[in-house]
Design an enzyme around this catalytic site. Structure first.
Site, short mmCIF file in Angstrom:
data_model
loop_
_atom_site.label_atom_id
_atom_site.label_comp_id
_atom_site.label_asym_id
_atom_site.label_seq_id
_atom_site.Cartn_x
_atom_site.Cartn_y
_atom_site.Cartn_z
N TRP A 188 6.18 -17.41 22.27
CA TRP A 188 7.00 -17.35 23.20
C TRP A 188 7.66 -17.16 24.21
CZ3 TRP A 188 12.71 -15.58 21.17
CH2 TRP A 188 14.11 -16.18 22.06
N ASP A 209 1.18 -17.01 16.56
CA ASP A 209 2.77 -17.84 16.26
C ASP A 209 3.42 -18.74 17.37
OD1 ASP A 209 4.39 -18.18 14.26
OD2 ASP A 209 6.06 -18.16 16.09
N TYR A 232 8.84 -24.22 21.55
CA TYR A 232 9.28 -23.51 23.17
C TYR A 232 8.15 -23.51 23.98
CZ TYR A 232 9.02 -19.92 19.30
OH TYR A 232 8.92 -18.89 18.29
N HIS A 253 11.87 -23.72 11.28
CA HIS A 253 12.29 -23.16 12.24
C HIS A 253 13.61 -22.36 12.51
CE1 HIS A 253 12.02 -22.05 16.78
NE2 HIS A 253 12.64 -21.36 16.32
N SER A 288 11.30 -19.34 8.85
CA SER A 288 11.29 -18.22 9.53
C SER A 288 12.80 -18.72 9.61
CB SER A 288 10.84 -18.39 10.98
OG SER A 288 11.53 -17.93 11.94
#
Length: 327
Positions: free
Chosen positions: A21, A51, A56, A121, A152
């Site tokens: 991220w 990941d 992002y 997500h 997630s």
């Protein structure tokens, strides 16, 4: 570095992975060269789990991973995420049409024919009660666009619901000394069902590095500035949902338990890794030195009973009231 089985995927991954991220967006200005250097440092340290997510940096993180891997011998498992490109972000649109479009974009960004692992997500809670969402993911497996899928989640309840679907092989969740609820029922159930557990936000957005204080200033485009009250996304993603001043005090209370030769970050990562249910923990950093130090936590001993007792005491007395009932 030690490896652990990622649920039933057949992948063995290092118990310290890397979250990207930071490389993509929302953490202040990071150049593409800095991003590539951080990813390269992780691979050089032996990390075999990266990941990322399609949002992002609008795909920037995925593309930088592709560029680094093109010039590196490593073959890590790369997990990405899909769903947050939806606008509005509603459960009904977690369907085959939208998910396949997002997957196709990630396949292009990463330069692969099949995604190793696709994770929903942090969808709205209602999405976990839509069998058709998980049927769509299974269809993408059958088509060869994704090899495995998981979720997630923001809340333990979402993770517990998700693992009722047999195709869900992994769950990514926030857990650290300032967010301990997942270590209770969720960890036990995930372990019982042989579901891979990926722990994100392990350092509570930097709080658990011990490097922040009351005078620390964050850039305007850093979520630690603009999302402290959850104005942009779930507030639990920023400082693990703990009010900043409360978090700073809790970290100060934890310091006496940290072995002299360890950093606060390493102590935190080791605390997480001492849970057998955890497959991998994914701290993010754009500082290669920090990336290497995080990886080194894998080689440290387990915490003593006394050290773990201190973590429990600090959580119960200073933090629990702010987070335990929410996530």
């Amino acid at each position: 570095m030690d490896e652990r089985a990622l649920g039933t995927t057949g992948y063995d991954v290092t118990e310290v992975g890397m979250g990207t991220w930071n490389v993509g967006s929302d953490w202040g200005e990071v150049s593409e060269d800095e991003g590539r250097e951080a990813i390269r440092a992780a691979l050089d340290a032996g990390i075999t789990f990266l990941d990322t997510a399609d949002v992002y940096g609008d795909g920037r993180s995925e593309r930088l991973i592709r560029e680094v891997l093109a010039d590196h011998d490593a073959e890590p498992v790369v997990a990405t995420k899909a769903g947050r490109r939806l606008d509005p972000h509603v459960a009904a649109d977690y369907d085959r049409e939208h998910l396949e479009k997002f997957v196709d974009r990630s396949l292009e960004n990463l330069g692969v024919e099949t995604l190793d692992l696709l994770q929903l997500h942090c969808p709205p809670t209602d999405a976990y009660y839509q069998p058709e969402t998980f049927e769509a993911l299974s269809g993408l497996v059958d088509e060869g666009k994704i090899a495995h899928y998981g979720v997630s989640v923001e809340r333990c309840e979402e993770g517990l619901k998700a693992i009722e679907y047999p195709g869900v092989e992994t769950v990514q969740i926030i857990a650290n000394p300032l967010r301990q609820r997942p270590t209770e029922l969720f960890f036990r159930e995930a372990d019982r069902r042989d579901v891979g557990v990926i722990v994100r936000v392990p350092l509570a957005s930097g709080l658990l590095t011990g490097a922040l204080d009351a005078d620390t200033e964050f850039p305007e485009d850093d979520h630690r500035n603009y999302n402290r009250d959850g104005d942009a996304f779930d507030v639990g993603e920023t400082f693990a949902g703990v009010p900043y001043d409360v978090g700073l005090e809790a970290v100060d209370e934890l310091r006496p338990a940290v072995p002299e030769e360890w950093s606060m970050a390493q102590f935190t990562l080791r605390w997480i890794l001492d849970f057998d249910a955890v497959t991998t923990v994914i701290p993010g950093s754009t500082n290669p030195e920090h990336v290497r130090a995080n990886a080194a936590a894998s080689r440290l001993r387990s915490l003593s009973d006394e050290e773990r007792a201190t973590v429990t005491e600090v959580y119960d007395e200073s933090v629990r009231e702010y987070v335990h009932h929410r996530w």
